[in-house]
Scaffold this motif. Structure first.
Motif, PDB file in Angstrom:
ATOM      1  N   THR A  35      22.036   3.602  -1.152  1.00  0.00           N
ATOM      2  CA  THR A  35      23.481   3.405  -1.030  1.00  0.00           C
ATOM      3  C   THR A  35      23.928   3.478   0.422  1.00  0.00           C
ATOM      4  O   THR A  35      24.707   2.643   0.899  1.00  0.00           O
ATOM      5  CB  THR A  35      24.238   4.458  -1.855  1.00  0.00           C
ATOM      6  OG1 THR A  35      23.908   4.301  -3.241  1.00  0.00           O
ATOM      7  CG2 THR A  35      25.748   4.325  -1.683  1.00  0.00           C
ATOM      8  N   THR A  86      31.019  -2.690 -10.438  1.00  0.00           N
ATOM      9  CA  THR A  86      29.712  -2.064 -10.224  1.00  0.00           C
ATOM     10  C   THR A  86      29.438  -0.944 -11.223  1.00  0.00           C
ATOM     11  O   THR A  86      28.304  -0.761 -11.679  1.00  0.00           O
ATOM     12  CB  THR A  86      29.643  -1.500  -8.789  1.00  0.00           C
ATOM     13  OG1 THR A  86      29.776  -2.579  -7.867  1.00  0.00           O
ATOM     14  CG2 THR A  86      28.325  -0.788  -8.541  1.00  0.00           C
ATOM     15  N   MET A  87      30.465  -0.201 -11.595  1.00  0.00           N
ATOM     16  CA  MET A  87      30.273   0.942 -12.482  1.00  0.00           C
ATOM     17  C   MET A  87      29.942   0.550 -13.923  1.00  0.00           C
ATOM     18  O   MET A  87      29.595   1.408 -14.731  1.00  0.00           O
ATOM     19  CB  MET A  87      31.511   1.839 -12.443  1.00  0.00           C
ATOM     20  CG  MET A  87      31.615   2.607 -11.147  1.00  0.00           C
ATOM     21  SD  MET A  87      32.946   3.816 -11.128  1.00  0.00           S
ATOM     22  CE  MET A  87      32.588   4.653  -9.568  1.00  0.00           C
ATOM     23  N   VAL A 125      27.433  -1.507 -14.458  1.00  0.00           N
ATOM     24  CA  VAL A 125      25.991  -1.773 -14.422  1.00  0.00           C
ATOM     25  C   VAL A 125      25.172  -0.728 -15.172  1.00  0.00           C
ATOM     26  O   VAL A 125      24.323  -1.085 -16.007  1.00  0.00           O
ATOM     27  CB  VAL A 125      25.500  -1.920 -12.965  1.00  0.00           C
ATOM     28  CG1 VAL A 125      23.969  -2.023 -12.921  1.00  0.00           C
ATOM     29  CG2 VAL A 125      26.128  -3.140 -12.307  1.00  0.00           C
ATOM     30  N   PRO A 126      25.362   0.601 -14.942  1.00  0.00           N
ATOM     31  CA  PRO A 126      24.554   1.577 -15.686  1.00  0.00           C
ATOM     32  C   PRO A 126      24.798   1.550 -17.195  1.00  0.00           C
ATOM     33  O   PRO A 126      23.945   2.003 -17.965  1.00  0.00           O
ATOM     34  CB  PRO A 126      24.999   2.921 -15.088  1.00  0.00           C
ATOM     35  CG  PRO A 126      25.533   2.591 -13.744  1.00  0.00           C
ATOM     36  CD  PRO A 126      26.198   1.259 -13.926  1.00  0.00           C
ATOM     37  N   MET A 179      19.899   1.576 -12.054  1.00  0.00           N
ATOM     38  CA  MET A 179      20.489   2.536 -11.117  1.00  0.00           C
ATOM     39  C   MET A 179      20.274   2.098  -9.665  1.00  0.00           C
ATOM     40  O   MET A 179      21.116   2.349  -8.802  1.00  0.00           O
ATOM     41  CB  MET A 179      19.905   3.924 -11.348  1.00  0.00           C
ATOM     42  CG  MET A 179      20.297   4.557 -12.681  1.00  0.00           C
ATOM     43  SD  MET A 179      22.091   4.649 -12.947  1.00  0.00           S
ATOM     44  CE  MET A 179      22.575   5.800 -11.636  1.00  0.00           C
ATOM     45  N   TYR A 213      22.841  -0.582  -9.141  1.00  0.00           N
ATOM     46  CA  TYR A 213      24.125   0.119  -9.030  1.00  0.00           C
ATOM     47  C   TYR A 213      24.282   0.733  -7.637  1.00  0.00           C
ATOM     48  O   TYR A 213      25.358   0.647  -7.030  1.00  0.00           O
ATOM     49  CB  TYR A 213      24.213   1.207 -10.105  1.00  0.00           C
ATOM     50  CG  TYR A 213      25.293   2.235  -9.855  1.00  0.00           C
ATOM     51  CD1 TYR A 213      26.619   1.957 -10.144  1.00  0.00           C
ATOM     52  CD2 TYR A 213      24.973   3.486  -9.315  1.00  0.00           C
ATOM     53  CE1 TYR A 213      27.612   2.886  -9.907  1.00  0.00           C
ATOM     54  CE2 TYR A 213      25.958   4.426  -9.081  1.00  0.00           C
ATOM     55  CZ  TYR A 213      27.274   4.126  -9.375  1.00  0.00           C
ATOM     56  OH  TYR A 213      28.249   5.057  -9.123  1.00  0.00           O
ATOM     57  N   SER A 214      23.225   1.339  -7.131  1.00  0.00           N
ATOM     58  CA  SER A 214      23.281   1.997  -5.816  1.00  0.00           C
ATOM     59  C   SER A 214      23.520   0.990  -4.698  1.00  0.00           C
ATOM     60  O   SER A 214      24.265   1.263  -3.748  1.00  0.00           O
ATOM     61  CB  SER A 214      21.988   2.772  -5.563  1.00  0.00           C
ATOM     62  OG  SER A 214      21.828   3.797  -6.516  1.00  0.00           O
ATOM     63  N   SER A 258      27.243  -0.314  -5.155  1.00  0.00           N
ATOM     64  CA  SER A 258      28.227   0.723  -4.829  1.00  0.00           C
ATOM     65  C   SER A 258      28.231   1.000  -3.335  1.00  0.00           C
ATOM     66  O   SER A 258      29.281   1.270  -2.744  1.00  0.00           O
ATOM     67  CB  SER A 258      27.940   2.011  -5.612  1.00  0.00           C
ATOM     68  OG  SER A 258      26.696   2.570  -5.255  1.00  0.00           O
ATOM     69  N   TYR A 301      30.955   6.232 -17.010  1.00  0.00           N
ATOM     70  CA  TYR A 301      30.968   5.113 -16.070  1.00  0.00           C
ATOM     71  C   TYR A 301      32.095   4.127 -16.360  1.00  0.00           C
ATOM     72  O   TYR A 301      32.676   3.546 -15.434  1.00  0.00           O
ATOM     73  CB  TYR A 301      29.607   4.408 -16.069  1.00  0.00           C
ATOM     74  CG  TYR A 301      28.577   5.166 -15.261  1.00  0.00           C
ATOM     75  CD1 TYR A 301      28.379   4.880 -13.903  1.00  0.00           C
ATOM     76  CD2 TYR A 301      27.819   6.177 -15.820  1.00  0.00           C
ATOM     77  CE1 TYR A 301      27.456   5.574 -13.139  1.00  0.00           C
ATOM     78  CE2 TYR A 301      26.891   6.885 -15.074  1.00  0.00           C
ATOM     79  CZ  TYR A 301      26.717   6.588 -13.741  1.00  0.00           C
ATOM     80  OH  TYR A 301      25.812   7.287 -12.986  1.00  0.00           O
TER      81      TYR A 301
END
Length: 421
Positions: free
Chosen positions: A284, A319-320, A322-323, A332, A335-336, A339, A400
């Motif tokens: 990230t 983006t949130m 995605v998990p 993840m 996502y990282s 984000s 999320y």
């Protein structure tokens, strides 16, 4: 109030301090403070709570985080307001910055030695109070000493403090035990503070400043402390920041448990949760630094800071998700990366936007501190909300999705600000 003395804050410093020098020395303690916040909150606290209370770790973490966030909410505006009124030959921010650094470092070391949950929570709360008072005085340096037309650049540079600090703090915490890890974080705070104070000294604040009270402000008391909320732009900035950080803290505060309980230890490389947290944060931060540097420059060049903040908030909302649709280690990682891009854009421009909606020159430290409360108040609510979502409302997917909703609201509200383009 009407300030009758508009002398430059840097006037009277024994030797001139260039903007580049000031920002360089200001970036260091900003990064050190963020290293402490992230290393402690994302790695040390969850791990220590799990060791002390394994059966109720989610609820215990929520309660401890709530109390610590109360300290944060009180500390930031208090540090700004008290330093606004301080008069000393070393300036108005410096005495508080030095004193609170020492107190915060001592509390960090005490946290590392604690093995009782109640005492641990008390020290945690006191640390967050002291460290955020320190932050309140520290961020007030921006409106004090940086001209308005350079605040976009300043915001982009200082916006690198959180990702760099997060990367350092989480990596230190992940590879060093709490006893030595807390000590290293405390030393970083002290060393960078001393470098700022001596490398970019503040002007004396002994020269009296005449302040004339307007009839509306006389006897305002507590209401007067929050007078900035009479300005719609200030209020919209506060709401937008509050919702963005509600999204951020609701999710990031439970990254440790997301990996261990939702993604599953078997999916994590080597089954090592602390190292997995460190890996994701490093990813990230890497994206964050690259994006923040470019977007901060571009927002300043185009004079469209509000636009960049809005786009980054909406992008974070997407983006949130995605998990939720990809609850795997690869999910993840994706996502990282995303984000990092959107949070990096937000932090590159956010501080400039906040500094440009401050309505009262003589209360800039206080009002900027109040805006910074929008990072502490969400911590209080997010810890309780996150614990409830995980336990009673569908687990980590609900966590999320709630974060996505909050980030989306933040992006919409920021466009209501009229003063900033």
């Amino acid at each position: 109030m009407i300030r009758t003395d508009e002398s430059n804050q840097t006037a009277g410093v024994s030797r001139p301090v260039s903007l580049a020098r000031l920002l360089g020395f200001l970036l260091l303690p900003t990064a050190a403070l963020m290293a402490g916040f992230n290393g402690i909150q994302q790695v040390f606290v969850p791990g220590q709570v799990e060791a002390m209370d394994p059966s109720s770790k989610v609820a215990s973490l929520a309660i401890l985080t709530a109390f610590a966030a109360i300290g944060s909410m009180i500390g930031i505006p208090m540090g700004g307001a008290l330093s606004d009124r301080t008069r000393s030959r070393f300036g108005k921010r410096t005495p508080w910055i030095l004193g609170l650094t020492i107190i915060s470092a001592a509390l960090m070391i005490a946290m590392g030695a604690s093995n009782n949950l109640v005492m641990f929570g008390i020290i945690y709360t006191l640390l967050w109070l002291a460290a955020n008072m320190y932050q309140g005085a520290l961020v007030a340096i921006l409106p004090d000493r940086v001209p308005e037309d350079r605040r976009g650049v300043a915001s982009a540079i200082l916006g690198l403090g959180p990702p760099i600090g997060a990367m350092i703090g989480v990596n230190v915490a992940s590879h060093v035990g709490p006893a030595w890890g807390y000590t290293f974080l405390a030393l970083g705070l002290i060393v960078t503070c001393v470098m700022l104070v001596f490398g970019a000294p503040e002007a004396s604040s002994l020269t009296p400043v005449k302040i004339v009270e307007t009839p509306r402000e006389k006897g305002a008391g507590i209401a007067g402390f929050f007078e900035a909320f009479r300005e719609p732009d200030f209020t919209h900035a506060f709401i937008s920041r509050f919702m963005l950080f509600m999204a951020y803290f609701t999710v990031s505060g439970y990254l440790f448990y997301t990996l261990s309980d939702y993604i599953g230890i078997k999916q994590i490389p080597d089954g090592n949760v602390p190292v997995a947290v460190s890996t994701l944060v490093t990813i990230t931060v890497g994206v964050w630094v690259v994006i923040a540097t470019f977007c901060g420059w571009l927002a300043d060049k185009l004079d469209r800071r509000k636009l960049f903040v809005g786009i980054s908030a909406v992008g974070l909302a997407a983006t949130m998700v995605v998990p939720v649709i990809m609850p795997t280690w690869n999910g993840m990682v994706i996502y990282s990366i995303l984000s990092g891009a959107f949070i990096g854009t937000y932090f590159a421009v956010d501080l400039a936007v906040m500094s440009l909606v401050l309505p009262h020159k003589e209360h800039e430290g206080r009002d900027l501190g109040i805006l910074t409360v929008a990072t502490g108040l969400p911590q209080i609510m997010s810890s309780v909300v996150a614990g409830g979502l995980i336990t009673y409302a569908g687990g980590y997917p609900a966590l999320y999705l709630f974060g996505a909703f909050c980030a989306l609201v933040a992006g919409v509200v920021v466009f209501l600000i009229k003063k900033v383009r």
